[in-house]
Design an enzyme around this catalytic site. Sequence first.
Site, short mmCIF file in Angstrom:
data_model
loop_
_atom_site.label_atom_id
_atom_site.label_comp_id
_atom_site.label_asym_id
_atom_site.label_seq_id
_atom_site.Cartn_x
_atom_site.Cartn_y
_atom_site.Cartn_z
N TYR A 1 8.66 -18.69 50.72
CA TYR A 1 8.79 -17.33 51.27
C TYR A 1 7.98 -16.37 50.43
O TYR A 1 8.09 -16.39 49.20
CB TYR A 1 10.26 -16.87 51.26
N GLU B 1 7.09 -12.71 51.51
CA GLU B 1 6.90 -11.41 52.15
C GLU B 1 6.15 -10.48 51.22
O GLU B 1 6.42 -10.43 50.02
CB GLU B 1 8.25 -10.80 52.51
N ASP C 1 -12.39 -7.79 69.79
CA ASP C 1 -11.57 -8.99 69.70
C ASP C 1 -12.54 -10.16 69.85
O ASP C 1 -12.89 -10.55 70.96
CB ASP C 1 -10.53 -8.94 70.84
N THR D 1 -8.92 -14.94 66.46
CA THR D 1 -8.15 -16.14 66.15
C THR D 1 -8.96 -16.94 65.14
O THR D 1 -10.16 -16.75 64.98
CB THR D 1 -7.95 -17.01 67.40
N LYS E 1 -10.47 -21.22 67.15
CA LYS E 1 -11.39 -21.50 68.26
C LYS E 1 -12.74 -21.91 67.65
O LYS E 1 -12.79 -22.93 66.96
CB LYS E 1 -11.45 -20.30 69.20
N ARG F 1 -4.40 -22.95 63.65
CA ARG F 1 -3.97 -21.95 64.62
C ARG F 1 -3.49 -20.72 63.87
O ARG F 1 -2.65 -20.82 62.97
CB ARG F 1 -2.81 -22.46 65.47
C1 LIG Z 1 -7.41 -16.68 72.45
C2 LIG Z 1 -7.53 -15.22 72.50
C3 LIG Z 1 -6.51 -14.39 72.00
C4 LIG Z 1 -5.11 -14.84 71.61
O1 LIG Z 1 -4.91 -15.81 70.76
P1 LIG Z 1 -3.49 -16.55 70.61
O2 LIG Z 1 -3.63 -17.15 69.26
O3 LIG Z 1 -3.43 -17.54 71.72
O4 LIG Z 1 -2.41 -15.54 70.69
C5 LIG Z 1 -6.74 -13.02 71.95
N1 LIG Z 1 -7.89 -12.51 72.41
C6 LIG Z 1 -8.87 -13.26 72.95
C7 LIG Z 1 -10.12 -12.60 73.42
C8 LIG Z 1 -8.72 -14.63 73.02
O5 LIG Z 1 -9.67 -15.37 73.58
#
Ligand SMILES: *Cc1c(COP(=O)(O)O)cnc(C)c1O
Length: 426
Positions: free
Chosen positions: A52, A54, A198, A224, A227, A233
């Site tokens: 933990y 925080e 994003d 993220t 990807k 993750r």
């Molecule tokens: C995959 C994705 C997310 C969200 O990711 P999670 O980890 O699945 O919550 C947010 N924005 C875009 C543009 C994405 O492609």
Amino acid sequence: MMRDLKQRDPAIHSVVKNELARQQKGLELIASENYVSRAVMQTMGSVLTNKYSEGYPGKRYYGGNEHVDVSEQLAIDRAKKLFGAEHANVQPHAGSQANMEAYFSLLNLGDKILGMDLAHGGHLTHGSQVNFSGKFYKFVNYGVDKETMRLDMDEIRKIAIREKPRLILSGFSAYPRKLDFREFQEIAHEVGAYHMADMAHIAGPCAVGLHQNPVPFCDVVTTTTHKTLRGPRGALILSKIEDRLRPDDKKNLARKIDSAVFPGMQGGPLDHVIAAKAVAFGEALQPEFESYQSQVLKNAKVLADTLMNNGLKLVSDGTDNHLMLVDLTKTGHGGKKVEKALDEVFIFTNKNMIPFDERSPFNPSGIRLGTPALTTRGMKDDEMRKIGIWLSRVIQKPDDTYLKMKVKAEVLELCREFPIYEGLGE
Ligand SMILES: *Cc1c(COP(=O)(O)O)cnc(C)c1O
């Protein structure tokens, strides 16, 4: 490696084993998936999961954090270096959380956000009515041009001037073309809005300069880590230190982000995942990561060309990045049936809306394909040509049982030539 699990819980042991076999046996073309390194996986499966912590490195609410302070600081430093960012928060549990935390630090509830229409490639967190974003904020949309299927920056500027949003959002889940973040920034500055990108899908190419890096042109950038970045993750928030629109606030933007993450939205950070993020960022700083990303893009081009030369239509007639959207309209088949037919031959994809889609999200007119995972597996141009031909055949004749049997045998054979995670199942 899984001896204890096998004894303790045979049901879950067989899930893990079956999933490993599925990943080894099939062609992963889901654009948002990838294979992490064994080093990343080992870190996630380590004793760090017991801790933990925080707070932030050096400022924790629990004792015994001297080691996880080191891994979190390394993750922060490497993320900043990778993207040239002034500030990094590596604690967000997922991309959706990161977006929520970014909105919380920039906006008041009910503020107006200008983002991409979900049917044109935006994400759930970009204003969907079934998502927190659509419930907590007022979203207005831009979309792609009906002729070119590309963003029309003049049109976006007009909408921004008309709507006066507090935040302009760029970066998408299903847009196959490059973005010019500088143009988004200019519009944001002109209308007095924040600019947030994003870059969840394109973080890999952004990190190595194969796509324009949004960080210099944004107040906040979320991504993220699992990807194209090929980490565990999770997610990451990068930002400027100063709050451009509220320079006199007691807290600067960096501190607002940190407190929106913890204690704002999250409790204890996932220390095993944060350490694995550090490992993945370290891998992304190596020269091999650049050649990997450049092969991802090359593979996408070859795959797109093969599909188009074999009678398929792609949204915007091609791709500049790692993903493409097949427009199924002319085939007469819906995405649901095509996704299932491809699953049967061990080619994994996802059905997806296309811009101006006349079908529903449950059975849309598109299939999204991406090359990050196959490229990690070592596949190159020749394999993309083969796979492109298989894809075009099955997509055009999803009911042809004999064809599917033949393609499946070829897929299994190709996958055997490109093994992954050998020995991991023992
Ligand atoms: C995959 C994705 C997310 C969200 O990711 P999670 O980890 O699945 O919550 C947010 N924005 C875009 C543009 C994405 O492609």
